[in-house]
Design a protein around this motif. Structure first.
Motif: not given
Length: 579
Positions: A406-424
């Motif tokens: 349900d979103g536009p094409v993103s050229h940098c999204f968090n791989l974990n699906g979070s909208s707040n943090y990018c770390e795993v």
């Protein structure tokens, strides 16, 4: 410098093959690379001396304490362990400190797994040389295993391990009484004094018919049997008969002493690898220092064979030493000991050209048998090496070129699906986030690098502002040709001033010529749309297909330059290991 010297700053035309596969002076082309490799130039390495001590060993002797000995094994490529070293036997001690040390070559780009087994040597064998002892006749006290990088990445270069039984992979309640083994690493350097020189030539003879000469220098030391061993060289300067090269650095210990004879040869670069000798001089470092002090030049000569006598043809061309200084050059391991970390980040290409992940011919296909696809292999192999240099093992992980639900094409999204943090958490966390993302995004396009590079650069910039002892490594895995080449160049030029290196793995069968442009190994340094030139080379690219079927592991190809890129950054900013 760890094993080899190199020109610390790339310049003009990039260097011919580097001083080694791992130097910052980068490859002009494969022919030149082969030319120097065939002449014995080695990779970036350090000799490490490991010493051992233990506490609370099990007492297996009835009337006295145990008489322990450590046996060291190293894991081979096939997974088997080969014995490489034995300490002496320490008599009657449950808390021994062994004197004999094990010397091993540390290679950054390889995970070197070591196994340590402790034995109680029976009294009847005390007069037998340790190398002659049959281990099956000794009492087994326990064992421990680790990667060499786990030891050298500790600030004090000491790692304490719990001794366990052969059958145990991790310590358990029952293994706590077997004692602990401490392994300490020291870099084998009697001196880190390095001579920095800026060399220039005047009035070189032109060797090319339709253009001027493309000169570079090779510096070799002369060993006892008269053979010349290359130790250093400059970059190539195009169409220049009066060249002044970037500074070169020679480790004095590596040469032997300042009085050891050196041969400085000036070659005209040829792309076929057949570089033509313009002329040479024979001088020691002490002689070169005197040339600098006197501001005098030395005539180049060419050896000519006249009859059976070697005669020298003295040329009008002269070699000058523009700058000469001696400094302490800190090594990569010095910075690790000073508390510096390498922080791993990864960005994965989710563009539609990868193919439907649910079909076996897709580059993103998750094989039910557990066989890793090219993306998983690259993440695992690079991450496996770099994880030991990252204290918290929390890794930023992104995807690009896809449409989240349900979103536009993103050229940098968090791989974990979070909208707040990018770390795993850990390499396993990256693998799980990657697999999960495949089922939660729609592959799209185009292939843009600029966004993820800028995101990584922002993290590096924030760390720099807080004076953190961190250097960042971004792994980008992609299957396609990028469509934002100039924007990517702009991002890379800007990022070249930050504590950041970028590793790019190309998977699949696409034409990766544009990736070669980004990697300054293959040409001149990057230039932004505003005309600004990158302050250093921060990109290393390798097509996965070029290495996965050959002898060279993708990790070794990618990581070979990383310690030198790290050192180039630290030295250019005069950052000391303990600053």
């Amino acid at each position: 410098m760890m094993g080899n010297c190199c020109s610390d700053v790339d310049g003009g035309m990039t260097a011919v093959g580097g001083t080694a596969p791992s130097t910052s002076a980068a490859n002009q082309n494969d022919a030149a690379d082969w030319y120097f490799k065939s002449r014995g130039m080695q990779g970036l390495f350090s000799q490490i001396e490991l010493s051992f001590s233990a506490t609370n060993l099990r007492d297996r002797d009835v009337f006295s304490k145990s008489d322990p000995m450590v046996v060291v094994y190293i894991q081979e490529r096939d997974g088997a362990f080969t014995e490489v070293f034995r300490t002496e036997v320490v008599l009657n001690s449950l808390n021994p400190t062994w004197i004999t040390k094990y010397t091993i070559t540390y290679q950054f780009e390889i995970v070197q797994i070591l196994l340590f087994r402790v034995f109680d040597v029976d009294t009847q064998f005390h007069n037998v040389a340790v190398k002659m002892l049959k281990l099956e006749e000794q009492q087994y006290l326990g064992e421990a295993s680790c990667a060499l990088s786990e030891i050298v990445s500790k600030p004090n270069r000491s790692l304490t391990l719990d001794l366990v039984q052969r059958e145990e992979s991790v310590p358990s309640i029952h293994s706590q009484h077997r004692g602990k083994l401490t392994v300490h690493a020291e870099e084998c350097f009697s001196s880190k004094t390095t001579a920095e020189m800026t060399l220039k030539c005047l009035n070189l003879e032109s060797k090319d018919l339709f253009s001027k000469t493309d000169p570079f220098l090779v510096i070799s030391k002369v060993v006892e049997n008269g053979i010349s061993i290359p130790v250093c060289k400059t970059e190539v300067l195009k169409n220049d008969l009066n060249p002044t090269w970037k500074s070169v650095f020679l480790n004095i210990e590596q040469i032997g002493s300042k009085d050891i004879p050196l041969v400085i040869e000036c070659f005209d670069f040829n792309s076929n690898g057949k570089h033509e000798l313009i002329g040479k001089v024979h001088k020691s470092l002490a002689d070169l220092e005197k040339l600098h002090s006197a501001r005098e030049g030395e005539n180049l000569f060419l050896p000519t064979l006249v009859g059976h006598d070697n005669q020298h043809k003295v040329l009008k061309s002269k070699l000058f030493v523009e700058k000469y200084s001696e400094t302490v050059q800190y090594t990569f391991l010095d910075y690790l000991a000073g508390g510096f970390e390498l922080n791993f980040m990864v960005a994965v290409d989710f563009t539609a050209s990868n193919g439907n992940p649910r079909l076996p011919d897709s580059l993103h296909y998750i094989d039910p048998s557990g066989r890793l696809n090219a993306y998983q292999k690259a993440i695992y192999e690079v991450g496996e090496v770099l994880q030991f240099y990252d204290a918290d093992k929390r890794f930023p992980a992104w995807g690009f070129g896809a449409r989240p639900i349900d979103g536009p094409v993103s050229h940098c999204f968090n791989l974990n699906g979070s909208s707040n943090y990018c770390e795993v958490e850990g390499i396993r966390g990256i693998m799980m986030a990657y697999t999960s993302a495949l089922f939660n995004v729609s592959l799209a396009g185009p292939t843009l690098f600029g966004h993820v590079i800028n995101r990584a650069a922002m993290i590096a910039s924030q760390s720099l502002a807080h004076d953190a002892k961190k250097y960042f490594v971004l792994l980008i895995i992609t299957d396609g040709v990028i469509t934002d080449l100039q924007e990517t160049k702009d991002a890379l030029v800007k990022a070249s001033d930050l504590p950041l290196s970028i590793l790019i793995v190309g998977v699949g069968g696409a034409d990766f010529k544009e990736m070669e442009i980004l990697d300054a190994d293959k040409g001149e340094r990057l230039e932004s749309s505003t005309g600004r030139v990158a302050s250093r080379d921060i990109v290393q690219f390798v097509p996965f297909r070029d290495v996965q079927n050959g002898r060279t592991c993708v990790v070794q190809s990618l990581l070979a330059e990383l310690p030198t890129q790290f050192l180039t950054y630290m030295r250019s900013r005069d950052i000391k290991p303990n600053s």
